[in-house]
Design an enzyme around this catalytic site. Structure first.
Site, short mmCIF file in Angstrom:
data_model
loop_
_atom_site.label_atom_id
_atom_site.label_comp_id
_atom_site.label_asym_id
_atom_site.label_seq_id
_atom_site.Cartn_x
_atom_site.Cartn_y
_atom_site.Cartn_z
N ASP A 306 0.38 -1.49 -0.48
CA ASP A 306 -0.34 -0.33 0.03
C ASP A 306 1.14 1.28 0.08
OD1 ASP A 306 -2.40 1.21 0.35
OD2 ASP A 306 -1.77 1.95 2.09
N THR A 308 0.06 4.82 0.58
CA THR A 308 -0.35 5.83 1.68
C THR A 308 -0.17 4.82 2.98
OG1 THR A 308 -1.88 7.44 0.61
CG2 THR A 308 -1.83 7.02 3.43
N ASP A 507 -2.45 -1.52 5.88
CA ASP A 507 -3.04 -1.12 7.44
C ASP A 507 -3.68 -1.73 8.17
OD1 ASP A 507 -4.97 -0.37 6.20
OD2 ASP A 507 -4.72 1.89 6.40
#
Length: 612
Positions: A306, A308, A507
């Site tokens: 990912d 971000t 996340d």
């Protein structure tokens, strides 16, 4: 180690009896045999009990082989062999149990750092209570040198905190108001007022301990295979011994085959290495869900990241303010943009407001704010209509381009997310917002390639231009931009269909579908995140990207050690069986070599406890 686990200690009496038998034999050989039988009984009793318990559960284990061999040796008058075999077996398994305890040291260390007491402010008084009795929302005082007893947020005070027990971070972290602290970490200075958000079993440390306990007891694929192997191997050895005894009419040969065939080193080859590898990871802030996931991680050759919060810090900042109306200054453009964004909850509003605050611009509150999902914001500021967002938003409101598209394209080419600003229907400027690339992102990607990962792919919902700039800086092999969560899942499946073993790094929340689909799901910065700790296959407790290649390297080291251990065990058994059948290997010598192979396997696995 299921039914093949041994937990008894070395029978001290058997060692004394064997020594007494040898000394007595020098003076009166006839006195030696009763002492040898007694020694075999003392050392063999726990083995026999274990064999009987296993048989009651319909399991034919190693203990049965040793028990039959020892009893048989006594029946045929080979008292020395019976005493030596049972004693060596007991010694070997006492050493094995002690070493397994050593490999579980990481779990013991985690339990040791769990705080016992807390100093709580109640009615203005400092009250010392058990850490588990602190209530959520209460304020806890953490003094210099004390352990933090709860997960919580610092409300006052400042100081450095050693977080190595939880995140593996070796450098103390400075904490001030608004920062998060974790139970089990240690204050190295200052006085912290901490409002408890997690107490008792609801702390990050408690979740880590629970996860490590489960992981060290979980069965890996290789271990499950060896368990099945042992279920037919032991009966096969018994059949081989019976057949060899009948054909040769040599009872001692048959009994020796029973002892030599004990696959002790093979049984512990996998679990001792997995426990050591998982323990090493826990010390370094790498939380592995179980042996199966560690084995899979060793085969990873494609990593999906990912953007971000993983390759970038996840905290966008305002990087550019472009003036497109000569009547205004840079400060004017920033002021209009901040006033329009003041009523917005969009993540890109925060960097604009922060920049205005640093520039001393008075923001205030807009009279009306209308968010346009995916495009921007339309606001009324002191009677003036302000539009800020993508060039498409301006076009949708009939606002002439006024150089907005060119400015937006230029910002996007440089890796910025463009925000075009129009006041009263006229374009006046453009702003560029960028999420800062982590300094360790490029070295991490290089380390993944060096570790044997063939493809590193970035999956992001951001624009292609922004993603391409991040890819250029970090060195990833491939970029897939503009993705929704379900699109990331599709991308992972495409990599798997292409033959890759895929690790997905995210996340643990909005990347959940892709994390669940990947062969190995890795959660970054999972300290304090219950969802990530419980659901990710591997959770990197600290927020350091270098932990990712370290985790894959640890997995490869562990699997390599498992293979070495299995090879040692199989070669030892094969050589000993050949030695018995060809002549020259006695029961006691075979057991000595067998236990030596067990120690070799254990020592080899313990190397995993050291840093690479």
């Amino acid at each position: 180690m299921t039914t093949l686990t041994r937990r008894w200690a070395v029978p001290a009496g058997s060692g004394a009896l064997i020594l007494a038998a040898l000394l007595a034999g020098l003076v009166a050989p006839a006195a030696r045999d009763p002492l040898m039988v007694a020694a075999a009984a003392v050392a063999g009793a726990p083995v026999l009990r274990s064999a009987v318990r296993a048989l009651s559960a319909r399991v034919v284990g190693i203990e049965l082989l040793v028990s039959v061999a020892a009893v048989g040796a006594i029946v045929i008058g080979e008292y020395w062999e019976a005493a030596a075999v049972t004693f060596l077996f007991a010694v070997g398994h006492a050493l094995e149990s002690a070493t397994l305890g050593r490999t579980r040291a990481a779990l013991a260390e985690l339990v040791a750092v769990a705080p016992d007491v807390a100093v709580v402010l109640r009615d203005g008084e400092q009250v010392e209570v058990p850490a588990a009795e602190v209530l959520p929302g209460e304020v806890v005082l953490v003094k210099n040198g004390a352990k933090v007893p709860v997960d919580g947020e610092v409300t006052a005070g400042s100081g450095a905190v050693d977080e190595s027990a939880v995140t593996g971070e070796s450098v103390p972290v400075d904490k001030t108001a608004g920062d998060v602290v974790y139970a089990g970490t240690v204050s190295l200075g200052g006085l912290l007022h901490v409002r408890a958000t997690g107490t008792g079993a609801d702390t990050t440390l408690a979740r880590i301990i629970h996860r490590v306990e489960e992981a060290q007891d979980a069965r890996a694929r290789t271990q499950a295979f060896l368990d099945r192997f042992a279920r037919w191997y032991t009966p096969a050895i018994i059949v081989l011994a019976v057949v060899a005894g009948l054909l040769s009419r040599d009872v001692e040969l048959a009994l020796t085959l029973l002892v030599i065939g004990c696959p002790g080193a093979l049984v512990i080859a996998v679990p001792v290495a997995l426990v050591a590898g998982i323990g090493r990871g826990a010390r370094d802030g790498i939380l592995v869900k179980g042996g199966d996931h560690l084995e899979t991680a060793a085969r990873v050759d494609a990593v999906a990241l990912d953007k971000t919060g993983t390759l970038t810090t996840g905290r966008p900042v305002l990087t550019d303010v472009v003036v497109l109306d000569d009547r205004l200054t840079r400060t004017d453009v920033l002021a209009w943009a901040a006033r329009a964004e003041a009523g917005s909850e969009h993540p890109l509003a925060r960097p604009v407001l922060d920049a205005a605050r640093r520039a001393g611009v008075a923001v205030g509150v807009p009279g009306r704010t209308e968010p346009v999902p995916g495009r921007g914001v339309v606001a009324v500021v002191e009677g003036t209509r302000v539009v800020i967002g993508s060039p498409g938003l301006l076009a949708a409101h009939g606002i002439a381009d006024g150089g907005a598209a060119a400015a937006a394209d230029d910002l996007a080419r440089r890796g910025r997310t463009p925000l075009v600003l129009a006041v009263d229907g006229q374009v006046v400027g453009a702003l560029g917002v960028a999420d800062t690339v982590r300094a360790e992102a490029a070295p991490m990607v290089a380390a993944l390639h060096a570790a044997g990962v063939r493809r590193v792919v970035m999956l992001t919902g951001d624009t292609a231009a922004v993603a391409a700039e991040v890819a250029r800086v970090t060195g990833v092999d491939e970029v897939r931009a503009g993705l929704l969560p379900e699109d990331k899942l599709t991308a992972v499946r495409e990599l798997q269909r292409a033959g890759y073993v895929v690790a997905m790094v995210g996340d643990g929340v909005n990347d959940a579908p892709a994390l669940a689909t990947a062969d190995v799901g890795v959660a970054m910065g999972a300290a304090g995140t219950a969802v990530a700790v419980e659901t990710a296959d591997i959770a990197l407790m600290g927020d350091r990207l270098s932990r990712l290649p370290e985790a894959l390297a640890l997995a490869r080291r562990t699997v390599r050690t498992i293979r070495q251990n299995i090879a040692v065990a199989l070669v030892t058994v094969a050589v000993l069986l050949a030695g018995v059948l060809l002549g020259g290997v006695t029961m006691s010598v075979g057991m000595l070599v067998h236990e030596a192979s067990v120690l070799v396997v254990i020592v080899n696995a313990m190397r995993l406890l050291r840093r690479a």
